[in-house]
Motif scaffolding. Sequence first.
Motif, PDB file in Angstrom:
ATOM      1  N   TRP A  64       0.829  -1.204   0.000  1.00 63.98           N
ATOM      2  CA  TRP A  64       0.000   0.000   0.000  1.00 63.98           C
ATOM      3  C   TRP A  64       0.861   1.252   0.000  1.00 63.98           C
ATOM      4  O   TRP A  64       1.951   1.288   0.609  1.00 63.98           O
ATOM      5  N   ASP A  65       0.345   2.298  -0.639  1.00 65.94           N
ATOM      6  CA  ASP A  65       1.010   3.596  -0.559  1.00 65.94           C
ATOM      7  C   ASP A  65       0.440   4.378   0.630  1.00 65.94           C
ATOM      8  O   ASP A  65      -0.480   3.923   1.323  1.00 65.94           O
ATOM      9  N   THR A  66       0.994   5.558   0.849  1.00 72.75           N
ATOM     10  CA  THR A  66       0.578   6.369   2.004  1.00 72.75           C
ATOM     11  C   THR A  66      -0.903   6.714   1.946  1.00 72.75           C
ATOM     12  O   THR A  66      -1.601   6.715   2.971  1.00 72.75           O
ATOM     13  N   ARG A  67      -1.397   6.985   0.741  1.00 76.23           N
ATOM     14  CA  ARG A  67      -2.814   7.347   0.592  1.00 76.23           C
ATOM     15  C   ARG A  67      -3.730   6.205   1.023  1.00 76.23           C
ATOM     16  O   ARG A  67      -4.721   6.428   1.727  1.00 76.23           O
ATOM     17  N   THR A  68      -3.400   4.980   0.613  1.00 72.54           N
ATOM     18  CA  THR A  68      -4.245   3.833   0.961  1.00 72.54           C
ATOM     19  C   THR A  68      -4.201   3.558   2.459  1.00 72.54           C
ATOM     20  O   THR A  68      -5.232   3.249   3.084  1.00 72.54           O
ATOM     21  N   VAL A  69      -3.003   3.659   3.046  1.00 70.72           N
ATOM     22  CA  VAL A  69      -2.879   3.456   4.494  1.00 70.72           C
ATOM     23  C   VAL A  69      -3.701   4.494   5.245  1.00 70.72           C
ATOM     24  O   VAL A  69      -4.448   4.173   6.175  1.00 70.72           O
ATOM     25  N   GLY A  70      -3.574   5.755   4.839  1.00 71.03           N
ATOM     26  CA  GLY A  70      -4.325   6.816   5.501  1.00 71.03           C
ATOM     27  C   GLY A  70      -5.824   6.639   5.366  1.00 71.03           C
ATOM     28  O   GLY A  70      -6.577   6.849   6.316  1.00 71.03           O
ATOM     29  N   LEU A  71      -6.274   6.223   4.171  1.00 68.59           N
ATOM     30  CA  LEU A  71      -7.697   5.986   3.956  1.00 68.59           C
ATOM     31  C   LEU A  71      -8.204   4.851   4.844  1.00 68.59           C
ATOM     32  O   LEU A  71      -9.279   4.949   5.442  1.00 68.59           O
ATOM     33  N   THR A  72      -7.419   3.780   4.956  1.00 71.58           N
ATOM     34  CA  THR A  72      -7.823   2.643   5.781  1.00 71.58           C
ATOM     35  C   THR A  72      -7.935   3.043   7.246  1.00 71.58           C
ATOM     36  O   THR A  72      -8.907   2.694   7.931  1.00 71.58           O
ATOM     37  N   LEU A  73      -6.945   3.791   7.735  1.00 71.34           N
ATOM     38  CA  LEU A  73      -6.991   4.232   9.129  1.00 71.34           C
ATOM     39  C   LEU A  73      -8.171   5.170   9.374  1.00 71.34           C
ATOM     40  O   LEU A  73      -8.795   5.140  10.439  1.00 71.34           O
ATOM     41  N   ALA A  74      -8.489   6.002   8.374  1.00 68.54           N
ATOM     42  CA  ALA A  74      -9.644   6.888   8.512  1.00 68.54           C
ATOM     43  C   ALA A  74     -10.940   6.077   8.593  1.00 68.54           C
ATOM     44  O   ALA A  74     -11.840   6.389   9.389  1.00 68.54           O
ATOM     45  N   ILE A  75     -11.041   5.012   7.775  1.00 67.75           N
ATOM     46  CA  ILE A  75     -12.232   4.158   7.813  1.00 67.75           C
ATOM     47  C   ILE A  75     -12.356   3.477   9.173  1.00 67.75           C
ATOM     48  O   ILE A  75     -13.443   3.379   9.756  1.00 67.75           O
TER      49      ILE A  75
END
Length: 425
Positions: free
Chosen positions: A267-278
Amino acid sequence: MLRPDDTTSDDTILNNTAPPQAPRRGAVAFIFVTILLDMLALGLIMPILPKLIEGFVGNDTAQAARIFGLFGTAWALMQLVFSPVLGSLSDRFGRRPVILLSNFGLAADYVLMALAPSLAWLFLGRLISGVTSASISTAFAYISDLTPPDRRAAVFGRIGAAFGAGFVLGPATGGLLGDIDPRLPFWAAAGLSFANALYGLLVLPESLPAERRSAFRWRAANPLGALRLLRSERTLAGLSLVNFITQLAHVVLPSTFVLYATYRYGWDTRTVGLTLAIVGVCAMVVQGGAVGFIVRRLGERGALMLGLSAGTVGFLIFGLAPTGMLSWTGIPAMALWGVSGAAIQALMTRLVPPDRQGQLQGATSSVQSMAQLAGPFLFTLTFAYFIGAGAPLHLPGAPFLLASALLIVALVIAVRALRAEERKS
């Protein structure tokens, strides 16, 4: 055996002798906003603090990482030491002055960090932040004062939603402000804390009457002394151990999730951040809206068991899922895990008299700080070992499987502690 719709059964098992006052909506709302803004302020500086440190050490990333780790450890140590102090002070002088002074102190501290001319000043500001943020234990004691025992789990759940909201909104906002100026998130955090303190001066009444206060004792106001309270009663000791284990298991997420998701799923930073936000949004929904319903249906003990079981399953999915898409199926279970935190808080408050609720919350915060000190080493070393060349089994998900095992242990301890209390009654 408790019936699913029995909402008062726990009262006959775990009693608090003095009835609290009727809850005041404005005061409880202020406590919610206080914790939300505290977490939002912490989240605001989260994405920018490492970069600010890096700038002080000549853009040496490795050195900045070591110093940032030291900052985190120092902050947790301040929480460990001062949570019981502020909790005991609130038992002696009342909740209002401790909460308001902490809010004003936190605002001044963020101004100090915004103006910090050197790394030493920034470190001093981080130490002060650890002290003033320790007032969260007093905020939980305030809720215990105002809320009847059978409603505490639901209110603690809504307060828990403030933690999630702050950590979801804070880093995103801090990143945007930091792109404008690296000092701007600190000024924003200072403004939020100062505005909240002023608001509290207007709306926050005292929740602990003078006749229900207790003398301040240094023996009880240090971390070791505070832990004596948790060992003073068998069920309380068992629930405190459960709380420590669950807090320890939770550390796997901030300490290894980014490394794990990047390593295993690419995962890139965007995907990690999106997952943590979810994850954060789902946790907010459960804690803010579902805790009260679940407690009404299952009782606090049933809610605790459900939450621990859900967390066990969630961590298993995170650790075993072969693809990133499959790992997302663990998010609802992880969100449901949040029910256990509100339930255990409510159960523990029933076992302590009103004049020691501040001490209880301070001791509980110290236990959480201990978990935050030990957890990063435990899980990062586990991750490093099981992806290393010398590992007997290549198992990147080992930290999450360990967290799942810890929750199974916590579940067993909780069952035994509550059964012992039931037999005693």
